[in-house]
Design a protein around this motif. Structure first.
Motif, PDB file in Angstrom:
ATOM      1  N   UNK A 100      -4.379 -13.887   7.615  1.00 39.29           N
ATOM      2  CA  UNK A 100      -3.052 -13.025   7.436  1.00 39.29           C
ATOM      3  C   UNK A 100      -3.171 -12.804   5.646  1.00 39.29           C
ATOM      4  N   UNK A 101      -3.182 -11.645   5.338  1.00 34.85           N
ATOM      5  CA  UNK A 101      -3.082 -11.425   3.727  1.00 34.85           C
ATOM      6  C   UNK A 101      -1.768 -11.806   3.273  1.00 34.85           C
ATOM      7  N   UNK A 102      -1.730 -12.339   2.138  1.00 32.33           N
ATOM      8  CA  UNK A 102      -0.595 -12.666   1.282  1.00 32.33           C
ATOM      9  C   UNK A 102       0.454 -11.495   0.998  1.00 32.33           C
ATOM     10  N   UNK A 103       1.540 -11.797   0.843  1.00 32.29           N
ATOM     11  CA  UNK A 103       2.692 -10.994   0.713  1.00 32.29           C
ATOM     12  C   UNK A 103       2.347 -10.241  -0.653  1.00 32.29           C
ATOM     13  N   UNK A 104       2.922  -9.044  -0.774  1.00 29.59           N
ATOM     14  CA  UNK A 104       2.720  -8.224  -1.962  1.00 29.59           C
ATOM     15  C   UNK A 104       3.803  -8.863  -2.787  1.00 29.59           C
ATOM     16  N   UNK A 105       3.260  -9.078  -4.210  1.00 23.35           N
ATOM     17  CA  UNK A 105       4.078  -9.929  -5.279  1.00 23.35           C
ATOM     18  C   UNK A 105       5.604  -9.108  -5.290  1.00 23.35           C
ATOM     19  N   UNK A 106       6.216  -9.699  -5.689  1.00 21.99           N
ATOM     20  CA  UNK A 106       7.744  -9.478  -5.895  1.00 21.99           C
ATOM     21  C   UNK A 106       8.102  -8.648  -7.474  1.00 21.99           C
ATOM     22  N   UNK A 107       6.849  -8.627  -8.136  1.00 29.34           N
ATOM     23  CA  UNK A 107       7.118  -8.352  -9.707  1.00 29.34           C
ATOM     24  C   UNK A 107       6.430  -7.020  -9.915  1.00 29.34           C
ATOM     25  N   UNK A 108       5.779  -6.113  -8.720  1.00 26.91           N
ATOM     26  CA  UNK A 108       4.847  -5.319  -8.982  1.00 26.91           C
ATOM     27  C   UNK A 108       5.880  -3.931  -9.812  1.00 26.91           C
ATOM     28  N   UNK A 109       5.069  -3.077 -10.580  1.00 27.65           N
ATOM     29  CA  UNK A 109       5.565  -1.508 -10.951  1.00 27.65           C
ATOM     30  C   UNK A 109       5.357  -0.803  -9.938  1.00 27.65           C
ATOM     31  N   UNK A 110       5.923   0.486 -10.245  1.00 29.15           N
ATOM     32  CA  UNK A 110       5.338   1.643  -9.113  1.00 29.15           C
ATOM     33  C   UNK A 110       3.903   1.662  -9.265  1.00 29.15           C
ATOM     34  N   UNK A 111       3.066   1.740 -10.331  1.00 25.61           N
ATOM     35  CA  UNK A 111       1.594   1.581 -10.132  1.00 25.61           C
ATOM     36  C   UNK A 111       1.071   0.575  -9.270  1.00 25.61           C
ATOM     37  N   UNK A 112       1.701  -0.691  -9.648  1.00 29.80           N
ATOM     38  CA  UNK A 112       1.174  -1.695  -8.713  1.00 29.80           C
ATOM     39  C   UNK A 112       1.497  -1.606  -6.993  1.00 29.80           C
ATOM     40  N   UNK A 113       2.861  -0.928  -6.789  1.00 30.25           N
ATOM     41  CA  UNK A 113       2.970  -0.798  -5.487  1.00 30.25           C
ATOM     42  C   UNK A 113       2.024   0.371  -4.933  1.00 30.25           C
ATOM     43  N   UNK A 114       1.831   1.354  -5.685  1.00 31.66           N
ATOM     44  CA  UNK A 114       0.726   2.505  -5.344  1.00 31.66           C
ATOM     45  C   UNK A 114      -0.462   1.813  -4.844  1.00 31.66           C
ATOM     46  N   UNK A 115      -0.975   1.056  -5.792  1.00 36.09           N
ATOM     47  CA  UNK A 115      -2.247   0.146  -5.599  1.00 36.09           C
ATOM     48  C   UNK A 115      -2.057  -0.668  -4.232  1.00 36.09           C
ATOM     49  N   UNK A 116      -1.053  -1.163  -4.188  1.00 37.95           N
ATOM     50  CA  UNK A 116      -0.877  -2.058  -3.045  1.00 37.95           C
ATOM     51  C   UNK A 116      -0.942  -1.243  -1.593  1.00 37.95           C
ATOM     52  N   UNK A 117      -0.268   0.025  -1.683  1.00 37.51           N
ATOM     53  CA  UNK A 117       0.040   0.951  -0.533  1.00 37.51           C
ATOM     54  C   UNK A 117      -1.600   1.377  -0.311  1.00 37.51           C
ATOM     55  N   UNK A 118      -2.261   1.660  -1.260  1.00 36.58           N
ATOM     56  CA  UNK A 118      -3.728   2.076  -1.104  1.00 36.58           C
ATOM     57  C   UNK A 118      -4.619   0.938  -0.617  1.00 36.58           C
ATOM     58  N   UNK A 119      -4.346  -0.242  -0.846  1.00 33.24           N
ATOM     59  CA  UNK A 119      -4.962  -1.576  -0.278  1.00 33.24           C
ATOM     60  C   UNK A 119      -4.576  -1.599   1.126  1.00 33.24           C
ATOM     61  N   UNK A 120      -3.310  -1.527   1.345  1.00 35.19           N
ATOM     62  CA  UNK A 120      -2.880  -1.569   2.860  1.00 35.19           C
ATOM     63  C   UNK A 120      -3.550  -0.595   3.749  1.00 35.19           C
ATOM     64  N   UNK A 121      -3.558   0.697   3.238  1.00 32.39           N
ATOM     65  CA  UNK A 121      -4.180   1.810   4.147  1.00 32.39           C
ATOM     66  C   UNK A 121      -5.645   1.468   4.102  1.00 32.39           C
ATOM     67  N   UNK A 122      -6.260   1.029   3.058  1.00 33.76           N
ATOM     68  CA  UNK A 122      -7.600   0.524   3.395  1.00 33.76           C
ATOM     69  C   UNK A 122      -7.887  -0.451   4.414  1.00 33.76           C
ATOM     70  N   UNK A 123      -7.178  -1.614   4.506  1.00 36.22           N
ATOM     71  CA  UNK A 123      -6.960  -2.527   5.479  1.00 36.22           C
ATOM     72  C   UNK A 123      -6.851  -1.980   6.542  1.00 36.22           C
ATOM     73  N   UNK A 124      -5.922  -1.234   6.876  1.00 32.47           N
ATOM     74  CA  UNK A 124      -5.596  -0.570   8.165  1.00 32.47           C
ATOM     75  C   UNK A 124      -6.974   0.214   8.717  1.00 32.47           C
ATOM     76  N   UNK A 125      -7.595   1.013   7.724  1.00 33.94           N
ATOM     77  CA  UNK A 125      -8.664   1.759   8.337  1.00 33.94           C
ATOM     78  C   UNK A 125      -9.776   0.882   8.595  1.00 33.94           C
ATOM     79  N   UNK A 126      -9.834  -0.278   7.959  1.00 33.17           N
ATOM     80  CA  UNK A 126     -10.926  -1.129   8.498  1.00 33.17           C
ATOM     81  C   UNK A 126     -10.873  -1.886  10.041  1.00 33.17           C
TER      82      UNK A 126
END
Length: 169
Positions: free
Chosen positions: A75-101
């Motif tokens: 189970x991946x770690x939870x997304x940190x609670x201090x991300x900026x918009x750019x950090x959230x965008x990167x986290x979304x991209x990571x999550x989508x890549x994880x799902x695609x795999x």
């Protein structure tokens, strides 16, 4: 069409797309208002509710964590609670890549596998994995996506119901 636990991978990918769209619309609105786009992450419906940042974090984290649990993966770690918009965008991209795999084979035969999760200090239910994914995780993901939508609407962001489906139907 047969619904399987793997079906939720595509569903969660679409919710992440909708979340990205909502965050982009909120940032665009903030800029238009002369505000720092990252300021939207602290917006709330009411003072005692979690802010937009938290709502986004839950959608992203649950999309990754619950599919991993259902597939029997770490189970991946939870997304940190201090991300900026750019950090959230990167986290979304990571999550989508994880799902695609993920593959259907990873979920095969796991529907009735008992899964015990500690929700609170007093609550640690054991349910079939498919029930955790289809009921608990999905309900929470859509709740927090809806809260993100509601926060943005409250603040005047020009979005409508169709924006919840921006990630595709």
């Amino acid at each position: 069409m047969l619904i399987t636990m793997f079906s939720f991978v595509g569903l969660y990918d679409r919710t992440l797309g909708s979340l990205q769209h909502l965050l982009d619309k909120g940032a665009e609105f903030a800029k238009w208002q002369g505000q720092d786009p990252d300021s939207i992450l602290d917006w709330r419906l009411v003072d005692d509710m979690h802010p937009l940042r938290f709502q986004a974090e839950v959608v992203i984290s649950f999309s990754r964590q619950w599919t991993a649990r259902a597939a029997g993966l770490p189970v991946p770690e939870r997304v940190p609670d201090d991300l900026t918009l750019d950090g959230l965008r990167a986290a979304i991209a990571t999550a989508q890549a994880d799902l695609a795999a993920l593959t259907p084979d990873q979920f095969a035969g796991r529907d009735d596998e008992p899964l015990t999760i500690q929700i609170t200090d007093q609550m640690e239910p054991t349910l079939p994995t498919s029930q955790w994914l289809s009921v608990f995780a999905t309900t929470n993901i859509y709740f927090h996506l809806s809260m993100a939508y509601a926060i943005l609407r409250l603040k005047g962001v020009p979005i409508g119901k169709i924006d919840l489906f921006a990630g595709r139907l």
